[in-house]
Enzyme design. Structure first.
Site, PDB file in Angstrom:
ATOM      1  N   LYS A 140       0.811  -1.209   0.000  1.00 53.12           N
ATOM      2  CA  LYS A 140       0.000   0.000   0.000  1.00 53.12           C
ATOM      3  C   LYS A 140       0.850   1.268   0.000  1.00 53.12           C
ATOM      4  CE  LYS A 140      -4.403  -1.822   1.512  1.00 53.12           C
ATOM      5  NZ  LYS A 140      -5.489  -1.837   2.509  1.00 53.12           N
ATOM      6  N   ARG A 178      -3.465 -10.164   4.770  1.00 48.77           N
ATOM      7  CA  ARG A 178      -4.011 -10.172   3.403  1.00 48.77           C
ATOM      8  C   ARG A 178      -2.923  -9.610   2.480  1.00 48.77           C
ATOM      9  NH1 ARG A 178      -6.836  -6.632  -0.006  1.00 48.77           N
ATOM     10  NH2 ARG A 178      -8.445  -7.639  -1.303  1.00 48.77           N
TER      11      ARG A 178
END
Length: 392
Positions: free
Chosen positions: A338, A373
Site C-alpha cells: 500500500k 491479506r
C-alpha cells in the site's frame, strides 16, 4: 563470587530453566506478568476510585491531571500493574454497584481473561482455525486494482490461484471491484459477472477457503451459493442494508473493515483525534449489530489500513495493532504494497514495496494478528514461519 545479571522481557519463560516447582508457575505468572489497560471515557469520579484501588493493590493508574478536582467530566485511565494486582482491582470494583464501577470490573475481567476466538464455523461445516497466522491471498478480477500484478484475467485464473495454493495460501480473497482511493463504483451486474465465475472456478479446482471481497448483498449471496465461505465487506455492512439478511441466512465468516467515507472520497482530508480509539468504538458498535442476529462469533476485524487514513494514522494503527486484540476477535491486516509503505521508502511504486510489506507482516504477527491479506504468498509465509520459530 562470579555472577551475571541479564534483563529479561518474558520472565515466565525462564521459570522452568530456574527449576521452580511446577505448581508455583501460575502464582509467579500472576506476579510477574505486567499489564497495562487503557480504559476510555471513564466518568471522573469512577476514574478516581480506580486509581485509588490500583494504588491499594500495589499498582497505579494514570488519569487526567484535573481528575482529582473534578474539573473534567471524564478521563481515559491507564492502569499499570501485575496480573495479580489487576485481579484485586476486579474483585474490589465488582462489589461497587454505583458509578458504573461494577460494569468496568466486568469489562476489565473480559479483556484480561476472556479467550480470543480461535475458530469460526463455516457454512460448509469446515472450521477456519487461528492456531497459526493465516495468509489471505489477493485475487482481483478487475482491470484497475492499484497493483497491476494482482489483476487476473479469466484464462489465467487457475494458474494464478494454483501458484498461491502451492506456496501455502490459506484463504483466496476474490474481488471484482477496486476499492483503491478515488475508485468509482461499478454496477451489481458487472461485479456479478466478474466474481461469480471466478468463485466457481476456484471452488471446482481447489480445496481452499474462499472469501468474496464485496459490500453488495447480491454478490455476497451468489458467491456463498457457489462455494465462498467468508464475506469481506469493506463497508462493515453499512453500504447495503440487505447484507445483514444474507449473513443471517448463510452464516459465513464476515470481515468487518473500518473505512472513513467511501473509496471515491475517503482520502479527502481524513482526520482523527485518536485513530485507534475511533476504530475500536466503531467495531464495538458493528459487533453489537451482529450480536443482535446471533453472528458475533463469525466476526473478523480489519482496521482498514489506507482506507480513509493519513500516513500518521496508518503508522499509529500498526504500532498499536495489539490493542485490537482486546475485542477478542480474529484480527486481519491488509497492508500489502500500500501507498503508506511507498511514502516511507521514498515514494516507491507498488512494484517495489515488497520488502516494506514483509516488515509490516513481521511486526503484525509478533503482535497477535491472525490473518495477513497479501499479494505475495511465499515471501510472507517465510516471514511468518521465522517469526513463529523465534517466538516458540
Amino acid at each position: 563470587m562470579n555472577f551475571l545479571i541479564s534483563r529479561v522481557t518474558n520472565p515466565v519463560e525462564h521459570l522452568s530453566r530456574i527449576g521452580v516447582d511446577p505448581a508455583s508457575v501460575p502464582i509467579f505468572k500472576n506476579k510477574g506478568e505486567f499489564v497495562s489497560l487503557l480504559i476510555y471515557d471513564v466518568p471522573t469520579i469512577s476514574a478516581n476510585v480506580i486509581k485509588q484501588e490500583m494504588l491499594a493493590a500495589g499498582g497505579d493508574a494514570a488519569v487526567h491531571k484535573h481528575s482529582i478536582t473534578l474539573k473534567v467530566q471524564s478521563t481515559n485511565v491507564l492502569t499499570m500493574g501485575t496480573l495479580a494486582q489487576h485481579k484485586k482491582l476486579i474483585e474490589k470494583l465488582s462489589l461497587m454497584h454505583y458509578w458504573n464501577l461494577d460494569e468496568i470490573a466486568r469489562d476489565i475481567k473480559n479483556c484480561l481473561f476472556e479467550t480470543k476466538v480461535r475458530a469460526i464455523e463455516l457454512p460448509s461445516g469446515r472450521r477456519l482455525e487461528f492456531e497459526k497466522p493465516l495468509i489471505m491471498g489477493i485475487v482481483n478480477v478487475t482491470p484497475d486494482s492499484f497493483y497491476a500484478a494482482s489483476r487476473v484475467e479469466k484464462d489465467k485464473l487457475i494458474d494464478f490461484v494454483a501458484r498461491m495454493v502451492n506456496e501455502g495460501v490459506d484463504i483466496i480473497d476474490i474481488g471484482g471491484e477496486s476499492t483503491r482511493p478515488g475508485s468509482d463504483r461499478i454496477s451489481e451486474e458487472e461485479e456479478l459477472n466478474r466474481v461469480i465465475p471466478a468463485v466457481e472456478t476456484v471452488r471446482k479446482n481447489f480445496d481452499v477457503f474462499i472469501s468474496v471481497d464485496t459490500y453488495k448483498a447480491k454478490v455476497a449471496e451468489e458467491a456463498l451459493k457457489n462455494g465462498a465461505e467468508i464475506v469481506n465487506d469493506v463497508s462493515a455492512l453499512r453500504f447495503d442494508p440487505a447484507m445483514m439478511n444474507v449473513l443471517k441466512t448463510y452464516k459465513p465468516a464476515v470481515v468487518l473493515m473500518h473505512m472513513k467515507g467511501e473509496p471515491k472520497t475517503m482520502q479527502e482530508n481524513p482526520y482523527y483525534e485518536d485513530v485507534v480509539k475511533e476504530i475500536l468504538y466503531f467495531f464495538k458498535e458493528r459487533i453489537e449489530k451482529l450480536q443482535e442476529i446471533g453472528l458475533e462469533d463469525k466476526v473478523i476485524i480489519d482496521p482498514g489500513i489506507g482506507f480513509g487514513k493519513r500516513l500518521i494514522d496508518n503508522l499509529e494503527i500498526i504500532r498499536r495493532i495489539s490493542e485490537f486484540n482486546s475485542l477478542k476477535k480474529p484480527l486481519l491486516v491488509g497492508a500489502s504494497r500500500k501507498s503508506f509503505i511507498g511514502q516511507i521508502l521514498g515514494n516507491l511504486p507498488p512494484e517495489e514495496r515488497l520488502y516494506g510489506t514483509l516488515a509490516v507482516t513481521a511486526y503484525c504477527v509478533l503482535n497477535g494478528v491472525d490473518i495477513v491479506r497479501v499479494h505475495d504468498v511465499k515471501e510472507n509465509l517465510h516471514v511468518i514461519k521465522l517469526i513463529q520459530a523465534i517466538s516458540q
